[in-house]
Design a protein around this motif. Structure first.
Motif, PDB file in Angstrom:
ATOM      1  N   SER A 113      11.492 -32.068  -7.324  1.00 14.87           N
ATOM      2  CA  SER A 113      11.309 -33.703  -6.601  1.00 14.87           C
ATOM      3  C   SER A 113      11.730 -34.875  -7.780  1.00 14.87           C
ATOM      4  CB  SER A 113      10.142 -33.974  -5.862  1.00 14.87           C
ATOM      5  OG  SER A 113       9.319 -34.388  -7.076  1.00 14.87           O
ATOM      6  N   VAL A 114      12.270 -35.702  -7.162  1.00 12.02           N
ATOM      7  CA  VAL A 114      12.456 -36.709  -8.262  1.00 12.02           C
ATOM      8  C   VAL A 114      11.267 -37.118  -9.240  1.00 12.02           C
ATOM      9  CG1 VAL A 114      12.024 -38.680  -6.650  1.00 12.02           C
ATOM     10  CG2 VAL A 114      13.656 -39.004  -8.439  1.00 12.02           C
ATOM     11  N   ASN A 115      10.126 -37.057  -8.799  1.00 12.86           N
ATOM     12  CA  ASN A 115       8.785 -37.316  -9.337  1.00 12.86           C
ATOM     13  C   ASN A 115       8.413 -36.399 -10.477  1.00 12.86           C
ATOM     14  OD1 ASN A 115       7.416 -39.820  -8.505  1.00 12.86           O
ATOM     15  ND2 ASN A 115       7.620 -38.681  -6.415  1.00 12.86           N
ATOM     16  N   ASP A 116       9.182 -35.336 -10.485  1.00 15.36           N
ATOM     17  CA  ASP A 116       9.171 -34.318 -11.673  1.00 15.36           C
ATOM     18  C   ASP A 116      10.070 -34.479 -12.676  1.00 15.36           C
ATOM     19  OD1 ASP A 116       7.091 -32.678 -10.023  1.00 15.36           O
ATOM     20  OD2 ASP A 116       8.919 -31.618  -9.039  1.00 15.36           O
ATOM     21  N   ILE A 117      10.978 -35.429 -12.440  1.00 14.69           N
ATOM     22  CA  ILE A 117      11.760 -35.764 -13.648  1.00 14.69           C
ATOM     23  C   ILE A 117      11.075 -36.485 -14.756  1.00 14.69           C
ATOM     24  CG2 ILE A 117      13.978 -36.861 -14.374  1.00 14.69           C
ATOM     25  CD1 ILE A 117      15.048 -36.566 -11.659  1.00 14.69           C
ATOM     26  N   PRO A 118      11.097 -35.995 -15.877  1.00 18.00           N
ATOM     27  CA  PRO A 118      10.219 -36.763 -17.097  1.00 18.00           C
ATOM     28  C   PRO A 118      10.616 -38.117 -17.546  1.00 18.00           C
ATOM     29  CG  PRO A 118      11.468 -35.062 -18.119  1.00 18.00           C
ATOM     30  CD  PRO A 118      11.780 -34.906 -16.500  1.00 18.00           C
ATOM     31  N   ASP A 119      11.851 -38.570 -17.203  1.00 11.98           N
ATOM     32  CA  ASP A 119      12.153 -39.832 -17.569  1.00 11.98           C
ATOM     33  C   ASP A 119      12.645 -40.673 -16.497  1.00 11.98           C
ATOM     34  OD1 ASP A 119      12.373 -38.949 -20.312  1.00 11.98           O
ATOM     35  OD2 ASP A 119      14.479 -37.785 -19.624  1.00 11.98           O
ATOM     36  N   GLN A 120      12.846 -41.983 -16.709  1.00 16.46           N
ATOM     37  CA  GLN A 120      12.992 -42.954 -15.913  1.00 16.46           C
ATOM     38  C   GLN A 120      14.330 -42.762 -14.935  1.00 16.46           C
ATOM     39  OE1 GLN A 120      11.273 -45.612 -14.611  1.00 16.46           O
ATOM     40  NE2 GLN A 120      12.935 -46.114 -13.212  1.00 16.46           N
TER      41      GLN A 120
ATOM     42  N   GLN B 172      14.107 -39.879   4.818  1.00 12.45           N
ATOM     43  CA  GLN B 172      12.979 -40.926   4.717  1.00 12.45           C
ATOM     44  C   GLN B 172      11.807 -40.174   3.470  1.00 12.45           C
ATOM     45  OE1 GLN B 172      11.303 -42.658   8.072  1.00 12.45           O
ATOM     46  NE2 GLN B 172      12.948 -41.982   9.461  1.00 12.45           N
ATOM     47  N   ASP B 173      11.525 -39.016   3.404  1.00 13.12           N
ATOM     48  CA  ASP B 173      10.864 -38.503   2.541  1.00 13.12           C
ATOM     49  C   ASP B 173      11.332 -38.646   1.138  1.00 13.12           C
ATOM     50  OD1 ASP B 173       8.997 -37.367   4.395  1.00 13.12           O
ATOM     51  OD2 ASP B 173       9.869 -35.426   4.519  1.00 13.12           O
ATOM     52  N   VAL B 174      12.670 -38.709   0.944  1.00 12.84           N
ATOM     53  CA  VAL B 174      13.285 -39.087  -0.266  1.00 12.84           C
ATOM     54  C   VAL B 174      12.911 -40.412  -0.785  1.00 12.84           C
ATOM     55  CG1 VAL B 174      15.355 -39.217  -1.641  1.00 12.84           C
ATOM     56  CG2 VAL B 174      15.000 -37.380  -0.052  1.00 12.84           C
ATOM     57  N   VAL B 175      12.964 -41.201   0.363  1.00 14.11           N
ATOM     58  CA  VAL B 175      12.732 -42.711  -0.084  1.00 14.11           C
ATOM     59  C   VAL B 175      11.330 -42.880  -0.704  1.00 14.11           C
ATOM     60  CG1 VAL B 175      12.532 -45.149   0.935  1.00 14.11           C
ATOM     61  CG2 VAL B 175      14.252 -43.591   1.809  1.00 14.11           C
ATOM     62  N   LEU B 176      10.277 -42.289  -0.053  1.00 12.46           N
ATOM     63  CA  LEU B 176       9.055 -42.233  -0.561  1.00 12.46           C
ATOM     64  C   LEU B 176       8.842 -41.796  -2.015  1.00 12.46           C
ATOM     65  CD1 LEU B 176       6.823 -41.188   2.682  1.00 12.46           C
ATOM     66  CD2 LEU B 176       7.262 -43.635   1.653  1.00 12.46           C
ATOM     67  N   ASP B 177       9.654 -40.581  -2.184  1.00 12.03           N
ATOM     68  CA  ASP B 177       9.389 -39.975  -3.744  1.00 12.03           C
ATOM     69  C   ASP B 177      10.205 -40.990  -4.504  1.00 12.03           C
ATOM     70  OD1 ASP B 177       8.312 -37.757  -2.975  1.00 12.03           O
ATOM     71  OD2 ASP B 177       9.939 -36.562  -2.570  1.00 12.03           O
ATOM     72  N   CYS B 178      11.160 -41.553  -4.117  1.00 18.22           N
ATOM     73  CA  CYS B 178      12.134 -42.411  -5.126  1.00 18.22           C
ATOM     74  C   CYS B 178      11.201 -43.832  -5.614  1.00 18.22           C
ATOM     75  CB  CYS B 178      13.346 -42.887  -4.650  1.00 18.22           C
ATOM     76  SG  CYS B 178      14.375 -41.571  -4.494  1.00 18.22           S
TER      77      CYS B 178
END
Length: 898
Positions: free
Chosen positions: A252-259, A273-279
């Motif tokens: 997921s995008v939250n697993d990416i260590p950087d900004q 929509q789930d992607v929006v919440l993660d982002c």
């Protein structure tokens, strides 16, 4: 009155807004259900901010305080909250302290201060106050609360201040002055430009939906980013893969260590929509949604798109798409191709916005084939959030973009587009192709309302804003390559230099057809030398009676034309006048005619564009000439508001709506008073239903009168005489009555009136309407059924400058009738233009006027006489509040302007 009895706040008081840093938030009226949100918000505010707000330590809110702050009547007590990610981050309110005067105050959560929140709250409170009859705000501020004092002083209002008991007392009228509106628009410009900047200049991009499988969207996006030499970091997000195209994959995008600055989304529509919440949790700035399956698919997709935009904005995210092709920036310091197109266009001077994802790839291939070059490119697909208006705001300040190209399938907010485009056009040319011009059609994916104004009004809006509107993408590129590489012409005078008599004649005919004047024509031999061509071109460019040069070259057999090409390139580079060519039938900027550009463009300034047909070259030149003329024509300014009695006009409208809440046509007395308030004198007409009444009316007016029928079904029929002029006594009146009655029939249905005889003149009509999407629209034309049949009218969008009214008078085909046609007297054109401006000003000032028409005005050599007029007044739910406050386009399905 209990809280349950309090009427709801107007729907248009709720809106998404853009903050100074380019992120979004939601503003709405407060309500009793916000009690818990208010308590949580107050707990996060610092003690210092609380002290500045209440002038005393107030660590927590009592139940009574909460009730007092959340329970308002939306009239004398109005409060707005700003909400982000479901949390209240600011509150602003006003309380009426005496009629027409209200005290205003704000409180902003500390971590969100400096984002322009208080300024937005002030704008929306001021607009609400104006709608509720408030004329002045007052505020009590502690002297060391420098930030709040600065907010009030920088708002553009006239602020007066004095000290009282150690407190600074501020007061200011909240009328939307020119300065206040200018401040608001400048803030809007900065915020919208900032929101787009990150899309074009990300340091990191995540592709959500990246795929290892070939021929998939996710795979193409990763490949195009990597092969396009993106200078930032690319992250692949795929919960089922360890790596994609050699890049490590994250679940997921939250697993990416950087900004992560920007997320490119290519997952099924129901997963977006789930992607929006993660982002949002990751702190991503914006989304580019490539995924389809939204409004373009029907009602279910429209609802899905509406939820997507609402969710994105509620978490502060801007969104390009859905159903988009993507974004491109050719700046070598960025070099991002975050799109489905494998074509990375060459570096150039043009920014391109396309509403069509399907056409995007074809557009990029055409750009590359022509050697035009782009600075940046956006294909917005369904245009649910980010629109062409946002891109105009960005490109206005972008030094790399000198020409703006727009492919438009719909216009969500024409008023805003017109305002921004007019400002941008003064600095950079805008070329636009608009599909559906004749049908006013809107693609399924674009959730906007249809424009009620005629297509000619939309065309007029483009001309008024200085936008170069063309018929096709091919013509857009024809004009763009000229603007990108050659200087602007000074006028319409053209020289034609060539070695083909036949093509020279075609060029001359084409020039005459588009309003250019051929002042010089040089016919060279069929086999001219390079020196012959150079001498002829130099002579044409040096001629003070020439503003632009068209060069035509068809090489003899077995001749490459390279020597002539070198001459054209050299002359084009040095000339201060535009040079276009039809060289070897080539299209674009051929390699032989290019001038190197130190900025890295494939064809620099001075490169000579070539067109396969000489007619295309001339048409492109004509568009550029029209733009140059518009650019150099003085605006002339708008009329001084002090010359009209706006207060009286507003009183008439308000009293009329009080008596007729559903709306009504103004009676003669009210109409006459309304027009007089704006300097328009309406000649009184006396309705009559019998011959005796007609005689009495003629005697009362002192004779020299006319008898005429006024109902449309009679007045507009060319086969029926409906006017009898020069009636001097009772005998003549009875004769006129008898004759017209025999021709028309029932006099009661004819709407006979007696009116003083006016001096001869050309009959003209001036009309205005309040379009639900466009706002005010004004039209002008010669009166008469033939003119109506031919639709010979000009249109403009108020407010009108002097040049707008002058253009309206002159651009109709029948305008020679006003300027001495066949020996007739030239009419008082200045008075005609004044009437047009006053009607425009009246319509612009009062949106409750649904329609206004001066249906018969006799324009003569010594003035203009208004003989027939009419107006309809109707209530409006949202009195153009988006003119005075910043708000993002409404969500699909809402009733607010998009």
């Amino acid at each position: 009155m209990t809280q349950q009895d309090v009427p709801a706040a107007p729907a248009h008081w709720e809106a998404d807004v853009l903050l100074r840093d380019g992120r979004t938030a939601h503003i709405r009226p407060i309500g009793p259900a916000d009690a818990e949100l208010l308590v949580d918000f107050y707990a996060r505010v610092s003690d210092e901010s609380k002290y500045y707000r209440f002038f005393s330590p107030m660590p927590r809110l009592s139940d009574r305080d909460v009730a007092r702050f959340t329970q308002v009547d939306h009239v004398d007590r109005v409060a707005f909250v700003l909400v982000l990610q479901g949390r209240m981050i600011a509150v602003g309110r006003y309380d009426v302290v005496r009629p027409g005067e209200a005290e205003v105050a704000f409180l902003v959560e500390d971590q969100h201060q400096g984002r322009g929140i208080a300024q937005i709250l002030l704008e929306h409170l001021a607009q609400a106050g104006r709608e509720r009859g408030v004329e002045k705000f007052v505020a009590e501020v502690l002297p060391d609360n420098v930030r709040m004092i600065q907010i009030f002083r920088e708002a553009g209002y006239r602020v007066a201040s004095e000290y009282e008991d150690g407190v600074l007392m501020l007061e200011f009228p909240i009328d939307p002055t020119e300065t206040a509106i200018g401040v608001m628009l400048n803030r809007e410009h900065q915020a919208e430009a900032a929101s787009i900047h990150k899309f074009f200049n990300p340091r990191s991009v995540a592709v959500i939906g990246a795929s290892r499988r070939q021929d998939t969207i996710g795979q193409a996006l990763v490949r195009n980013l990597v092969t396009g030499d993106f200078t930032g970091r690319v992250y692949a997000v795929n919960p089922s893969a360890a790596a994609v195209s050699g890049l490590p994959a994250y679940k997921s995008v939250n697993d990416i260590p950087d900004q992560v600055d920007v997320a490119i989304v290519a997952v099924p529509a129901d997963a977006v929509q789930d992607v929006v919440l993660d982002c949002a949790a990751k702190g991503v700035h914006g989304l580019v949604v490539i995924s389809s399956g939204f409004a373009e698919t029907g009602e279910e997709g429209r609802q899905r798109q509406r939820r997507l935009v609402g969710l994105s904005r509620s978490y502060g995210l801007r969104l390009i798409g859905p159903n988009a092709l993507g974004v491109i920036n050719t700046d070598p310091n960025v070099s991002i191709n975050a799109s489905l197109s494998s074509v990375m266009p060459p570096r150039g001077r043009a920014g391109f916005f396309s509403q069509s994802g399907a056409l995007g790839s074809a557009i990029l291939e055409k750009v590359q084939n022509r050697g035009l070059g782009l600075s940046t490119f956006v294909s917005a697909g369904n245009r649910a959030d980010v629109s062409g208006n946002d891109l105009l705001q960005y490109w206005e300040e972008d030094d790399a973009t000198e020409v703006v190209l727009l492919y438009l399938e719909s216009i969500g907010n024409p008023r805003k587009f017109s305002r921004i485009a007019r400002r941008v056009s003064l600095r950079k040319p805008i070329i636009a192709v608009r599909s559906g011009r004749t049908t006013q059609g809107v693609p399924m994916g674009h959730a906007v309302r249809r424009i009620a104004a005629p297509p000619q009004a939309v065309d007029a809006m483009f001309r008024q804003a200085g936008v170069i509107q063309v018929e096709s993408l091919e013509e857009m590129f024809d004009v763009a390559q000229l603007l990108a590489h050659q200087p602007l012409p000074r006028g319409r005078r053209v020289a034609i230099v060539g070695n083909s008599d036949a093509l020279g004649l075609l060029a001359a005919d084409a020039a005459a057809a588009v309003g250019l004047v051929v002042n010089k024509s040089v016919a060279l031999s069929a086999e001219p030398s390079a020196e012959d061509f150079e001498d002829a071109l130099d002579a044409a460019i040096d001629d003070p009676e020439v503003d632009a040069v068209v060069a035509v070259y068809i090489p003899p057999l077995n001749v490459s034309g390279e020597d002539v090409a070198n001459v054209l390139a050299a002359v084009g580079e040095q000339s201060d006048k535009p040079l276009v060519s039809s060289f070897l039938g080539a299209e674009g900027v051929p390699e032989l005619l290019r001038v190197p550009d130190v900025a890295g463009s494939t064809a620099g300034r001075g490169s000579v564009p070539s067109y396969p047909a000489v007619e295309a070259a001339v048409r492109a030149l004509a568009h550029v000439v029209d733009y140059a003329v518009w650019l150099r024509t003085p605006d002339g300014g708008v009329d001084d508001p002090g010359e009209v009695d706006q207060r009286t006009a507003k009183r008439i409208v308000n009293e009329t709506l009080s008596a007729h809440p559903e709306g009504t046509d103004l009676d003669d007395d009210r109409l006459e008073e309304l027009l007089r308030a704006y300097g328009v004198e309406l000649w009184r007409a006396h309705p009559v239903s019998t011959a005796d009444e007609a005689v009495a009316a003629g005697e009362a007016l002192g004779w020299d009168v006319v008898l005429k029928a006024t109902v449309d079904h009679v007045r507009e029929r060319p086969d029926l005489a409906h006017v009898w002029r020069n009636i001097e006594d009772a005998v003549a009146m009875r004769h006129a009555w008898s004759t017209l009655r025999d021709v028309i029939g029932d006099p009661e249905r004819a709407g006979f009136v007696v009116q003083k005889n006016a001096r001869p003149g050309v009959p003209i009509s001036i009309r205005s309407i309040e379009d639900p999407l466009f706002g005010p629209v004004v039209s002008f034309g010669i009166s008469g059924p033939l003119i109506e049949l031919l639709a010979d009218k000009s249109y403009r969008i108020p407010p009108l400058a002097a040049r707008d009214a002058a253009s309206m008078v002159r651009e109709i085909k029948s305008s020679p009738m006003l300027f001495g046609y066949r020996g007739s007297e030239v009419v008082d054109v200045e008075e005609v233009e004044r009437l047009i401006r006053r009607v425009a000003q009246l319509q612009n000032d009062l949106p409750q006027i649904r329609s206004l028409e001066l249906s018969l005005v006799l324009a003569g050599a010594h003035g203009a006489t208004v003989l027939t007029a009419g107006a309809r007044i109707e209530p409006v739910a949202d009195p153009r509040s988006d003119w005075f406050v910043r708000r993002l386009p409404s969500l699909p399905g809402d009733t607010l302007p998009s």
